[in-house]
Design a protein around this motif. Sequence first.
Motif, short mmCIF file in Angstrom:
data_model
loop_
_atom_site.label_atom_id
_atom_site.label_comp_id
_atom_site.label_asym_id
_atom_site.label_seq_id
_atom_site.Cartn_x
_atom_site.Cartn_y
_atom_site.Cartn_z
N LYS A 1 0.84 -1.20 0.00
CA LYS A 1 0.00 0.00 0.00
C LYS A 1 0.87 1.25 0.00
CE LYS A 1 -3.86 2.27 2.38
NZ LYS A 1 -3.24 3.62 2.32
N GLY A 2 1.95 1.21 0.77
CA GLY A 2 2.84 2.37 0.83
C GLY A 2 3.46 2.68 -0.52
N GLU A 3 3.86 1.63 -1.26
CA GLU A 3 4.46 1.84 -2.57
C GLU A 3 3.43 2.39 -3.56
OE1 GLU A 3 7.94 -1.59 -2.41
OE2 GLU A 3 5.88 -2.14 -2.91
N ARG A 4 2.23 1.83 -3.52
CA ARG A 4 1.17 2.34 -4.41
C ARG A 4 0.88 3.81 -4.09
NH1 ARG A 4 -1.30 -2.18 -6.97
NH2 ARG A 4 -1.20 -4.06 -5.70
N ASP A 5 0.74 4.10 -2.80
CA ASP A 5 0.41 5.47 -2.40
C ASP A 5 1.51 6.44 -2.82
OD1 ASP A 5 -1.95 4.58 -1.30
OD2 ASP A 5 -1.28 4.69 0.78
N GLN A 6 2.77 6.03 -2.64
CA GLN A 6 3.89 6.89 -3.01
C GLN A 6 3.86 7.20 -4.51
OE1 GLN A 6 7.85 5.09 -3.33
NE2 GLN A 6 8.73 6.89 -2.33
N ALA A 7 3.70 6.16 -5.33
CA ALA A 7 3.71 6.37 -6.78
C ALA A 7 2.51 7.20 -7.23
CB ALA A 7 3.73 5.02 -7.50
N MET A 8 1.33 6.87 -6.71
CA MET A 8 0.13 7.61 -7.14
C MET A 8 0.19 9.06 -6.69
SD MET A 8 -3.08 4.96 -6.94
CE MET A 8 -2.95 4.63 -5.18
N SER A 9 0.71 9.30 -5.50
CA SER A 9 0.84 10.67 -5.00
C SER A 9 1.75 11.48 -5.91
CB SER A 9 1.37 10.66 -3.57
OG SER A 9 1.61 11.97 -3.12
N HIS A 10 2.86 10.88 -6.32
CA HIS A 10 3.80 11.60 -7.17
C HIS A 10 3.22 11.80 -8.57
CE1 HIS A 10 7.75 12.94 -8.68
NE2 HIS A 10 7.97 13.23 -7.41
N LEU A 11 2.51 10.80 -9.07
CA LEU A 11 1.88 10.93 -10.40
C LEU A 11 0.82 12.04 -10.40
CD1 LEU A 11 1.60 7.13 -11.24
CD2 LEU A 11 2.88 8.80 -12.60
N HIS A 12 0.02 12.08 -9.34
CA HIS A 12 -0.97 13.16 -9.22
C HIS A 12 -0.27 14.52 -9.08
CE1 HIS A 12 -4.80 11.09 -9.11
NE2 HIS A 12 -4.36 10.23 -8.22
N GLY A 13 0.79 14.55 -8.26
CA GLY A 13 1.48 15.81 -7.99
C GLY A 13 2.16 16.38 -9.23
N THR A 14 2.82 15.52 -10.01
CA THR A 14 3.51 16.04 -11.19
C THR A 14 2.52 16.40 -12.30
OG1 THR A 14 3.96 13.75 -11.90
CG2 THR A 14 5.71 14.91 -10.73
N ARG A 15 1.37 15.73 -12.33
CA ARG A 15 0.34 16.16 -13.27
C ARG A 15 -0.10 17.59 -12.93
NH1 ARG A 15 -4.91 13.05 -15.13
NH2 ARG A 15 -4.93 12.19 -13.02
N LYS A 16 -0.31 17.85 -11.64
CA LYS A 16 -0.73 19.19 -11.22
C LYS A 16 0.33 20.23 -11.59
CE LYS A 16 -2.76 21.69 -7.31
NZ LYS A 16 -2.02 22.94 -7.54
N MET A 17 1.61 19.87 -11.43
CA MET A 17 2.68 20.79 -11.82
C MET A 17 2.55 21.20 -13.28
SD MET A 17 6.19 19.21 -10.27
CE MET A 17 6.39 18.83 -8.52
N VAL A 18 2.35 20.19 -14.13
CA VAL A 18 2.25 20.47 -15.57
C VAL A 18 1.02 21.32 -15.86
CG1 VAL A 18 1.92 19.43 -17.85
CG2 VAL A 18 3.48 18.36 -16.21
N MET A 19 -0.13 20.91 -15.30
CA MET A 19 -1.38 21.62 -15.59
C MET A 19 -1.35 23.05 -15.07
SD MET A 19 -3.38 19.61 -17.33
CE MET A 19 -1.86 19.11 -18.15
N ASP A 20 -0.84 23.24 -13.87
CA ASP A 20 -0.79 24.58 -13.29
C ASP A 20 0.10 25.51 -14.12
OD1 ASP A 20 -2.47 23.80 -11.27
OD2 ASP A 20 -0.93 23.75 -9.70
N LEU A 21 1.16 24.95 -14.70
CA LEU A 21 2.08 25.79 -15.46
C LEU A 21 1.50 26.17 -16.81
CD1 LEU A 21 5.89 25.50 -15.65
CD2 LEU A 21 4.59 25.75 -17.76
#
Length: 203
Positions: free
Chosen positions: A21-41
């Motif tokens: 669960k920790g590995e899934r959460d880590q990867a999904m959190s980063h995938l969501h976070g970097t998507r937001k970086m791209v979209m916000d920019l």
Amino acid sequence: MRIWMGLALMALPLCAEPLSKGERDQAMSHLHGTRKMVMDLIAPLSEAQWTFKAAPDRWSIAECAEHITETENLLRGLIQQSAKKLPVDEAKRTAQVTKKDASAKAVLSSMTDRSKPATAPGEIRPTGRYATKAALVAAFNTRRDETIRYVETTEDDLRGRFMKAGPVSERDLYEMVLVISGHSERHTLQMKEVMAAPGYPKQ
């Protein structure tokens, strides 16, 4: 009898281990976070800002975003194919257990190191595939959704399978998922370099 049964079971190959669960959460959190970086920019950019090039041989923000979008499918497809074809390497998995957190940080750090230039292969170089920013955004979001869904649901043994990730290096398939996310962040930094270049339109 029980002893022999136990020995027989020990001799069987280990079953594929899904992500924790920790590995899934880590990867999904980063995938969501970097998507937001791209979209916000890119969301507030004008057409002039979107297509501005600091030099003829430099990528525009539109081209960086296209490259991110095309790389998403290529890398996810490679991971999914490798999860079916590559054998599990228990010795390497065991060695990886003690450094999992450190290896994840190292992957993300290496991906965002802009001091080390990289050349994109032809199939993921920008060619103006998308007529508008809206079309590119839709494609990127669809592909990122597919990546997140894969990480969230897969039962593939991503930690026990390893693939070449350079001339002399290799990564397990979970680390390759982080490469997808880190790649987005890397090129978000490149977009910011474009925005800081002389001549970048103010609006």
